[in-house]
Design a protein around this motif. Sequence first.
Motif, PDB file in Angstrom:
ATOM      1  N   MET A  59       0.904  -1.319   0.207  1.00  0.00           N
ATOM      2  CA  MET A  59       0.148  -0.033   0.025  1.00  0.00           C
ATOM      3  C   MET A  59       0.998   1.033   0.011  1.00  0.00           C
ATOM      4  N   THR A  94       7.379  -0.768   5.472  1.00  0.00           N
ATOM      5  CA  THR A  94       6.941  -0.920   4.110  1.00  0.00           C
ATOM      6  C   THR A  94       7.007   0.374   3.437  1.00  0.00           C
ATOM      7  N   TYR A 116      -4.418   9.140  -1.513  1.00  0.00           N
ATOM      8  CA  TYR A 116      -5.123   7.961  -1.544  1.00  0.00           C
ATOM      9  C   TYR A 116      -6.290   8.341  -2.269  1.00  0.00           C
ATOM     10  N   PRO A 173      -6.284  -0.286   9.100  1.00  0.00           N
ATOM     11  CA  PRO A 173      -5.250  -0.033  10.181  1.00  0.00           C
ATOM     12  C   PRO A 173      -4.725   1.168  10.104  1.00  0.00           C
ATOM     13  N   VAL A 174      -4.100   1.658  11.311  1.00  0.00           N
ATOM     14  CA  VAL A 174      -4.008   3.043  11.207  1.00  0.00           C
ATOM     15  C   VAL A 174      -2.525   3.060  11.741  1.00  0.00           C
ATOM     16  N   SER A 220       0.431   5.978  10.069  1.00  0.00           N
ATOM     17  CA  SER A 220       0.351   7.535  10.044  1.00  0.00           C
ATOM     18  C   SER A 220      -0.914   8.147   9.964  1.00  0.00           C
ATOM     19  N   GLY A 221      -1.693   7.463   9.594  1.00  0.00           N
ATOM     20  CA  GLY A 221      -3.376   7.814   9.404  1.00  0.00           C
ATOM     21  C   GLY A 221      -3.646   8.013   7.935  1.00  0.00           C
ATOM     22  N   GLY A 237       3.431  -2.351  12.217  1.00  0.00           N
ATOM     23  CA  GLY A 237       2.840  -1.873  10.872  1.00  0.00           C
ATOM     24  C   GLY A 237       1.835  -1.075  11.247  1.00  0.00           C
ATOM     25  N   TYR A 248       6.374 -12.291   6.048  1.00  0.00           N
ATOM     26  CA  TYR A 248       5.681 -12.859   7.329  1.00  0.00           C
ATOM     27  C   TYR A 248       5.868 -14.425   7.271  1.00  0.00           C
TER      28      TYR A 248
HETATM   29  C1  LIG Z   1       1.503  -2.991   6.889  1.00  0.00           C
HETATM   30  C2  LIG Z   1       0.870  -1.841   7.125  1.00  0.00           C
HETATM   31  N1  LIG Z   1      -0.280  -1.755   7.380  1.00  0.00           N
HETATM   32  C3  LIG Z   1      -0.782  -0.528   7.899  1.00  0.00           C
HETATM   33  C4  LIG Z   1      -0.123   0.640   7.871  1.00  0.00           C
HETATM   34  C5  LIG Z   1      -0.673   1.919   8.399  1.00  0.00           C
HETATM   35  O1  LIG Z   1      -0.997   2.840   7.248  1.00  0.00           O
HETATM   36  P1  LIG Z   1      -0.994   4.447   7.584  1.00  0.00           P
HETATM   37  O2  LIG Z   1       0.472   4.865   7.723  1.00  0.00           O
HETATM   38  O3  LIG Z   1      -1.372   5.135   6.202  1.00  0.00           O
HETATM   39  O4  LIG Z   1      -1.767   4.842   8.397  1.00  0.00           O
HETATM   40  C6  LIG Z   1       1.031   0.511   7.605  1.00  0.00           C
HETATM   41  C7  LIG Z   1       2.087   1.842   7.843  1.00  0.00           C
HETATM   42  O5  LIG Z   1       3.160   1.855   7.534  1.00  0.00           O
HETATM   43  C8  LIG Z   1       1.802  -0.743   7.102  1.00  0.00           C
HETATM   44  O6  LIG Z   1       2.843  -0.636   6.746  1.00  0.00           O
END
Ligand SMILES: Cc1ncc(COP(=O)(O)O)c(C=O)c1O
Lengths: 330, 344
Positions: B34, B65, B149, B169-170, B172-173, B214, B289
């Motif tokens: 993502m 990531t 996004y 999931p959050v 950085s938001g 993550g 993983y």
């Molecule tokens: C595997 C994974 N899931 C979820 C997220 C959360 O995404 P966001 O940073 O857009 O909130 C991240 C962020 O680094 C991620 O690496």
Amino acid sequence: MTMVSTPSPAPVAWYLAPPQESAGTSQHGIAGAPAHHGELLQGVFAVDGELRRALVSLAHPGAGTVATFRPQSSPGLSVTDASLTKVRRAAELTMDELRALPTAPAGGVVEIVSNVPRGVGMGSSTADVVATIRAVADYHGAELPPHTVARLAVAAERASDSIMFADQVVLFAHRAGRLLETLGTALPPLIVLGCNTGADGVDTLEHPPAEYDEREVATFGVLRAALRRAVATGDCRLLGRVATASARLNQRFLPKPQLEVLIELCLRHGGSGVQVAHSGTVAGLMFDARSPDVQNAVHASTVELERLGLQVTTVLRTTTDAVRPAVRAR
Amino acid sequence: MTIVVPFPEVTAAEEIPKVIRLSHNLYALSFSLMKLIPARYILRRAVADGRIGADTVIVETTSGTFGLALAMQAAQLRRRLVLVSDPAIDDRLHRRLTDLGAVVERVRGEAAVGGYQQARLDRLAEVQAERPDHFCPQQYSNTDNPRSYALVAEILAEALGQVDCVVGPVGSGGSMCGTVAFLRSLTPDCVAVGVDTHHSVLFGHPDGHRGLRGLGNSLMPQNLDHRTFDSVHWCSDSLAYQATRLLHRRHSLFKGPTSGAAYQVARWWAAANPDAVTVAMLPDDGSRYQDTVYDDGWLRDGGHLRPPLPDEPRPVSDAGDASGQWTSFAWERRTLDDVRAVAR
Ligand SMILES: Cc1ncc(COP(=O)(O)O)c(C=O)c1O
């Protein structure tokens, strides 16, 4: 080619005779073009890495312009209503375009008959211009493809609505005169209750073009994607959401004073949303014509609009086709 | 009519998520990585407007990531990249990053406040001072992160039309706040469910040790707009891992553990709201993983096989309550301050 002639006593059938200017014989080009009722979507869109102003007009089959072109042996072009300078320009440009044809006359006169209200954002000018281009082409025995009509129209009036593509739903770069995307062949069956939200008209060209920020441009991309789906699947509700979002984004530039009231009213009566003229004053409450309750909803909304001091100025029904393209799985 | 055309570069291809139907009202939004979305958008914009020149060094702090996504995009843009990471960066990721030409700097110890994350920020400041011609993407505060996004909202709008709920999931938001904000221009009532983990500060827990990586954070990112969220769920590492495996077994979707956490919350929400079109954001694939979440021995040794997946979350009345395996809180689109003021 549509040739209309007053019967004359001449022994030779009129359609076999070469174009001529003789007493008692008249031969002219005639064509029409529809109006619209503002837009379903208007904004700035990223196309191949470039930002382009574009719109999706909501064609109004119930209003329009008929233009008649009468040739003259003397050079020069005139319009019976001399104030219609864009019409004269459109006729000149079309004459120029078709100069090489053997049927090309030296000059001519254009006459415009229109039932499109002016200055409210219903595309009166584009209807006049497109009808004129088609009428001149008709006289020449030529049929111009829509993209040529679009190019000539934009050259004549600087910005045009997309009604030259009337049998399709298109995203049209109205200042470049370019078709950006064909969204489909028809809109879902809609009934649109039109009203005029402003007393004073707007001159499309005097009104400065909206300056959208990056967030708004990104949002237009999302609305365009939703519109693709709404047209492909015949989803009136989604179509209404797109139009409503576009109307709201335009509030920063040319606000419709009662937009939120109209949206609330429309949704409360089971409607899909509200579309507006982004460079005009009309707004339309959109209803799914297939919904069993639509007549009651339209009636109740009309009564309520009147209570707000807004007259229903027009009722628009989309013309629809029976067959829709299949929706592709992602 | 649309025809298939080649992608101009690998990141343009890999950033596109797939919308996959899991049940009559639950859809997966499956990304291979993502973070390519913000990485590609941020770097390409900076090149386009001159903030990244031919010799500019891209610098960022990340162990996850986002670093991989930056390394892929920087390689395509032929720019140098320095990443500041924890000493504990996973070895496979480290090899992949260096193979892409990135320089990986590991910090030595934790900072007194803010742990490794603060230590990384301190080292990043030093790296920046050493290289005057640098560009830092700053995923935690750069508004291009959420804005990127729009692409995701476009895909959802075209594939599904009206989306009633997004679960994701959050960290950085950026992904949740960006995606949901764009969807709400179309459907203002679209419900946003944020998935966090216990002892992450994002939604009010006290900072502490977290097994699940993550998602969650030790520092508060500016890109997290709390008012986006209708509700927030906290998932333990064990719950996320088990749900990740369930997602694989049931739907053959081979994803990472933050995807598992989102899936668990989303399938519960979709079952409780059978008329609502629900989307689960699944941010990365499972290959990183394989030796952990996908290894039964590793799960058993870590005690992650118990307790079994619960049927529903435990609702908490205090967002600061950091206990439990799976908890939920009615956030109601408030700011963090507003939520805290009520708790007091
Ligand atoms: C595997 C994974 N899931 C979820 C997220 C959360 O995404 P966001 O940073 O857009 O909130 C991240 C962020 O680094 C991620 O690496």
